[in-house]
Design an enzyme around this catalytic site. Sequence first.
Site, PDB file in Angstrom:
ATOM      1  CG  HIS A  29      -7.360 -70.573  -4.892  1.00  0.00           C
ATOM      2  ND1 HIS A  29      -8.634 -70.114  -4.808  1.00  0.00           N
ATOM      3  CD2 HIS A  29      -6.413 -69.375  -5.553  1.00  0.00           C
ATOM      4  CE1 HIS A  29      -8.848 -69.095  -5.828  1.00  0.00           C
ATOM      5  NE2 HIS A  29      -7.641 -68.657  -5.868  1.00  0.00           N
ATOM      6  N   GLY A 117     -11.143 -64.660   3.210  1.00  0.00           N
ATOM      7  CA  GLY A 117     -11.088 -64.535   1.790  1.00  0.00           C
ATOM      8  C   GLY A 117     -10.263 -63.464   1.346  1.00  0.00           C
ATOM      9  N   PRO A 118     -11.029 -62.118   1.407  1.00  0.00           N
ATOM     10  CG  PRO A 118     -12.660 -60.305   1.665  1.00  0.00           C
ATOM     11  CD  PRO A 118     -12.314 -61.858   2.083  1.00  0.00           C
ATOM     12  CG  ASP A 158       4.091 -64.715   0.136  1.00  0.00           C
ATOM     13  OD1 ASP A 158       5.223 -64.232   1.201  1.00  0.00           O
ATOM     14  OD2 ASP A 158       4.694 -65.632  -0.439  1.00  0.00           O
ATOM     15  CB  ILE A 190       3.577 -68.467  -5.304  1.00  0.00           C
ATOM     16  CG1 ILE A 190       4.828 -69.369  -5.820  1.00  0.00           C
ATOM     17  CG2 ILE A 190       2.667 -68.480  -6.712  1.00  0.00           C
ATOM     18  CD1 ILE A 190       5.517 -68.675  -7.270  1.00  0.00           C
ATOM     19  CG  HIS A 264      -2.270 -68.599  -6.477  1.00  0.00           C
ATOM     20  ND1 HIS A 264      -2.006 -68.618  -5.035  1.00  0.00           N
ATOM     21  CD2 HIS A 264      -2.910 -67.643  -6.630  1.00  0.00           C
ATOM     22  CE1 HIS A 264      -2.655 -67.715  -4.306  1.00  0.00           C
ATOM     23  NE2 HIS A 264      -3.358 -67.055  -5.342  1.00  0.00           N
ATOM     24  CD  GLU A 418      -8.814 -44.747  10.557  1.00  0.00           C
ATOM     25  OE1 GLU A 418      -8.828 -43.455  10.862  1.00  0.00           O
ATOM     26  OE2 GLU A 418      -7.818 -45.466   9.991  1.00  0.00           O
ATOM     27  CG  HIS A 468     -16.519 -35.177  13.605  1.00  0.00           C
ATOM     28  ND1 HIS A 468     -16.652 -36.048  14.952  1.00  0.00           N
ATOM     29  CD2 HIS A 468     -15.812 -33.831  13.850  1.00  0.00           C
ATOM     30  CE1 HIS A 468     -15.985 -35.034  15.942  1.00  0.00           C
ATOM     31  NE2 HIS A 468     -15.629 -34.079  15.167  1.00  0.00           N
ATOM     32  CG  ASP A 476     -11.270 -31.036  10.753  1.00  0.00           C
ATOM     33  OD1 ASP A 476     -10.278 -30.112  10.749  1.00  0.00           O
ATOM     34  OD2 ASP A 476     -11.757 -31.624  11.336  1.00  0.00           O
ATOM     35  CG  HIS A 480     -11.456 -34.669   7.955  1.00  0.00           C
ATOM     36  ND1 HIS A 480     -10.341 -34.266   7.095  1.00  0.00           N
ATOM     37  CD2 HIS A 480     -10.760 -35.119   9.129  1.00  0.00           C
ATOM     38  CE1 HIS A 480      -9.264 -34.726   7.759  1.00  0.00           C
ATOM     39  NE2 HIS A 480      -9.534 -34.933   8.930  1.00  0.00           N
ATOM     40  NE  ARG A 527     -16.441 -29.834  15.421  1.00  0.00           N
ATOM     41  CZ  ARG A 527     -15.626 -28.694  15.297  1.00  0.00           C
ATOM     42  NH1 ARG A 527     -15.800 -28.406  14.013  1.00  0.00           N
ATOM     43  NH2 ARG A 527     -14.717 -28.281  15.832  1.00  0.00           N
TER      44      ARG A 527
END
Length: 684
Positions: A29, A117-118, A158, A190, A264, A418, A468, A476, A480, A527
């Site tokens: 890139h 990267g991610p 972006d 872009i 890009h 999370e 849990h 739940d 869950h 739990r």
Amino acid sequence: MGYTEDDQLAINTIRLLAVDATFKANSGHPGAPMGMAPVAHVMFNKFMNFNPKNPDWLNRDRFVLSNGHGCMLQYALLHLFGYKVTLDDLKDFRKIDSITPGHPECQDTEGIEVTTGPLGQGFANAVGLAIAQAHTAAVFNKPGFELINNHTFCFFGDGCAMEGIASEAASTAGHLQLGNLIMVYDDNHISIDGDTKVAFTEDVMKRFEAYGWHTQWVKDGDHDLEGIEKALEIAKSVKDKPSVIKLTTTIGFGSLLQGTGGVHGNALKADDCKQVKKKFGFNPEESFVVPQKVYDMYHAHASEGAAKEQEWNQLFEKYGKEYKSEHADLLRRLSGKLPEGWEKKLPTYKPGDKEVASRKLSEAVLEAVHEVIPDLIGGSADLTGSNNTRWKNAVDFQPPVLGIGDWAGRYIRYGVREHAMAGIMNGICAYGTLIPFGGTFLNFVSYAAGAVRLSSLSHCRVIYVATHDSIGLGEDGPTHQPIETLAHFRALPNMMVWRPADGNETSAAYYVALTSKSTPSILALTRQNLPQLENSTLESAIKGGYVSVENEKADITLVSTGSEVCICIEAVKYLKDHHNLTARVVSIPCFEVFDTQSKEYRLKCLPDGIPSLSVEAMSTMGWERYSHEQFGLNRFGASGAYKDVYKKFEFTPEGISKRAVATVDFYKGAKVRSPVNRAFQQLI
């Protein structure tokens, strides 16, 4: 401010190194490095303190490239300033076993703080680095000894701005008023799909203002070096909130395709490479050219950084004479070692002790060790009372002005975030002075999966307290109740997944998690209450698996984890009383640790000649490595009282026995080899 032609030469050198490396690799890139070279030049050369000869200097300024696809920008800078990145390394960009991989990896390249990267992950990491700096400064700085005062700088684009993790982390940073954090938003309009007007038209700065950030806009990021410098000066002067600078740039500046998606994620064509070199005053027939005056400029700043580290070392030496215990503690933390004898604080249990949920057993560990391990810092994603992650006298990590904690506090209120929590913990770990843990329900660790994966790839010592952990959470219901979650994370390389069956196994999980410097851990905790097992000890459990019930001439081995181990033990009696079958039970709280034991030990647990049945109230995937037959839950759970849910799916002594009898009948007369002796297991 006074910028000269030499500054422009340096900027264009950065651009062309990115052009040449991506062209040679025919991959990468080039666009972002070409667009962000001006701000990188100004920021690194005028604002950041670092020493390439010692990339681990504690008080260095940190830099994170959240838009990690633009990593040739960072590799070029590392080379130019004198880190251990050579021109040959740049020529090997994206090649096997090079130190210049396709995205920045902290394990591969000196000077890379975190693996990015991610998109959005680096943003959260930067928030974590800033949190760690603020806390470390609050703990160790003393009058006349401002040891820790570095800033964290981060570039994001972006794509990062669109990712949810960045929004979560930005909200967290705004609440925490992290004045040591400076972000630069590459506003080039872009993304891979082209102009961002097709999907991303919000006012990003208004969003950050709402989060509580200080915002600025430099409208000409291609040329306005004075404007960039002024914006960075202002950002650095803001102490009561994080800062973001919107920098409008032209992606692929100088290319024939500048300002388009074509530059890009694709290397420039040969004719484009030549014309841009000519445009920037370079010989179009030469590649990987660095003028000596560019080296001289950057090496001069690197020498300034080395001098600042030397001053810091002298200050730290004086600090050690006046604050001996703090000095020793900081050195210990930087070594990655734990305080001597800390493990003596781990709770141990004996048969007959009160039944306790493993989430409460986890709380007991934290209560027991938090004072002896002061670098342990934790929190929860708005589930403190359910995760049991806060020790009794904990102080919240909060801006002192809010009156509900302080910077020295060791409990972080992550809110319902999370994913950001996990990314932030990776950043906290990367700072080098803290061991982070964070709590949520096991099912919602999946929300954080992108960052959890990077914990593993980055070799971060972080601990996910995941309560849990099964259908045992009860009412739940299926939304869950985790089914596939453990199979997912057990499949993740360099991740320890613990599912302890009692108190000693829980203490063992923490022991291994805390002593493993380069491996993250997920602790799956119940739990519901669990009994203390007859034959469990800390010493046996730290092996990842052990024989819980032994019987000579057994007909079957029941292999299990967590809350199902005690049911298997009940099934041993049921099998004897109702079917005249003799069973043994093996608990394997951690596959990954068990796999590291000797083959002899694993065969002792899972011997030849005896068929085995695994029992775990979730997906059976992966259990074929440890058992001949598998009893699990390959469907979603049900809402109801947990004992009723277990009964519905036959996770009872009777239900286990029924399947054990079928297993014994199926293998009767067969030559049964241990799963440990199967061909594919020989590689373990």
